[in-house]
Design a protein around this motif. Structure first.
Motif, PDB file in Angstrom:
ATOM      1  N   ARG A 154      -3.737  -0.334   6.913  1.00 51.35           N
ATOM      2  CA  ARG A 154      -3.908  -1.662   5.775  1.00 51.35           C
ATOM      3  C   ARG A 154      -5.463  -1.338   5.064  1.00 51.35           C
ATOM      4  O   ARG A 154      -5.908  -1.453   4.307  1.00 51.35           O
ATOM      5  CB  ARG A 154      -3.721  -2.859   6.279  1.00 51.35           C
ATOM      6  N   LEU A 155      -6.469  -1.205   6.246  1.00 53.22           N
ATOM      7  CA  LEU A 155      -7.863  -1.351   5.816  1.00 53.22           C
ATOM      8  C   LEU A 155      -8.242  -0.170   5.082  1.00 53.22           C
ATOM      9  O   LEU A 155      -9.047  -0.052   4.245  1.00 53.22           O
ATOM     10  CB  LEU A 155      -8.837  -1.514   6.994  1.00 53.22           C
ATOM     11  N   LEU A 156      -7.728   0.982   5.160  1.00 50.29           N
ATOM     12  CA  LEU A 156      -7.877   1.972   4.730  1.00 50.29           C
ATOM     13  C   LEU A 156      -7.081   2.563   3.457  1.00 50.29           C
ATOM     14  O   LEU A 156      -7.486   3.534   2.871  1.00 50.29           O
ATOM     15  CB  LEU A 156      -7.864   3.467   5.667  1.00 50.29           C
ATOM     16  N   ALA A 157      -6.037   1.674   3.069  1.00 51.36           N
ATOM     17  CA  ALA A 157      -5.287   1.886   2.107  1.00 51.36           C
ATOM     18  C   ALA A 157      -6.112   2.207   0.735  1.00 51.36           C
ATOM     19  O   ALA A 157      -7.015   1.507   0.269  1.00 51.36           O
ATOM     20  CB  ALA A 157      -4.203   1.145   1.812  1.00 51.36           C
ATOM     21  N   GLU A 158      -5.680   3.241  -0.068  1.00 52.20           N
ATOM     22  CA  GLU A 158      -6.575   3.458  -1.523  1.00 52.20           C
ATOM     23  C   GLU A 158      -6.284   2.196  -2.366  1.00 52.20           C
ATOM     24  O   GLU A 158      -5.399   1.635  -2.449  1.00 52.20           O
ATOM     25  CB  GLU A 158      -5.742   4.899  -1.971  1.00 52.20           C
TER      26      GLU A 158
END
Ligand code: GDP
Ligand code: ADP
Ligand code: 5GP
Length: 209
Positions: free
Chosen positions: A205-209
């Motif tokens: 979730r934190l790294l989603a584009e």
């Protein structure tokens, strides 16, 4: 099976305070089910106050030998004339769920575990002096004078293995040793690889584009 939890090996000469430290650690609110102690199998007689399945799984020699033959043990060893062994299945299931496991085992068992699980972390606990070790063995009031003599005689050879361990603690002030033990476990929990496995969803979730 991926192991998110860590296997902690704790050894010391008998009477240095392992069992008391482990018990206190498990009673801390921060342990909160994330930390469990493995219950070994043993052929030694039950001591007053010990409960089968809690302190040990008490079995006879024939049962123990059957378990060895079945490959049920991660490691086993003969200590003070009795067999002691760590059961494999339960530990693997806990580690896969991210639960850390404490093993209260002697140096021979520690060697076997390190060979099979190189990521295990090991901690050796020393008493503050030989005199204090003997005082604690007597204060515990659980072993006969003869058994205590045997344990004191074995203490030096056990302590000679201290340098095979990752961490070395001196159990002088109980609170200080407990805090150090807790800090070692907490630091290992924060290992990046283990946290990444534990927090896969958060990271995606934190790294989603
Ligand atoms: P204590 O040392 O007075 O606490 O006595 P215990 O009877 O509880 O333990 C005796 C010894 O057996 C200790 O050195 C333990 O570390 C060791 N031990 C206990 N469980 C295991 C085990 O599953 N495997 C191995 N290898 N050693 C164990
Ligand atoms: P082990 O499991 O290593 O054989 P125990 O935890 O049974 O050792 O401890 C042996 C005795 O020493 C117990 O009576 C315990 O209450 C006492 N003890 C443990 N740690 C300390 C300490 N830091 N100071 C004084 N007594 C201690
Ligand atoms: P006690 O008889 O005092 O409970 O234990 C004697 C010693 O046996 C301790 O030093 C303890 O750490 C060790 N021990 C207990 N369980 C195991 C085990 O499963 N495997 C091995 N190798 N040692 C054990």
């Amino acid at each position: 099976m991926a192991h998110i939890g860590t296997l902690f090996i704790i050894s010391s000469p008998s009477g240095a305070g392992k069992s008391s430290l482990i018990k206190a650690l498990l009673e801390r609110p921060s342990a909160d089910g994330r930390l469990q102690v493995s219950v070994s199998h043993t052929t030694r007689p039950m001591r007053p106050g010990e409960v089968d399945g809690v302190h040990y799984h008490f079995v006879d020699k024939a049962q123990f030998e059957q378990l060895i033959a079945r490959g049920a043990f991660y490691e086993w060893a003969e200590v003070f004339g009795n067999y002691y062994g760590t059961s494999r299945e339960w530990i693997d299931a806990q580690l896969a769920q991210g639960i850390d496991i404490l093993l209260d085992i002697d140096w021979q068992g520690a060697r076997q575990i390190r060979e099979q699980s190189p990521s295990a972390k090991s901690i050796f606990i020393l008493p503050p002096s030989r005199e204090e070790l003997e005082r604690r063995l007597n204060a515990r009031q659980q072993d006969s004078a003869e058994v205590i003599r045997g344990r004191m005689a074995k203490a030096v050879s056990e302590m000679s293995h201290y340098d095979e361990y990752d961490y070395l603690l001196v159990n002088d002030s109980f609170e200080h040793a407990l805090n150090q033990l807790s800090a070692i476990i907490e630091a290992e929990r924060a290992n990046t690889g283990k946290q990444a496995a534990r927090y896969q969803d958060l990271l995606s979730r934190l790294l989603a584009e």
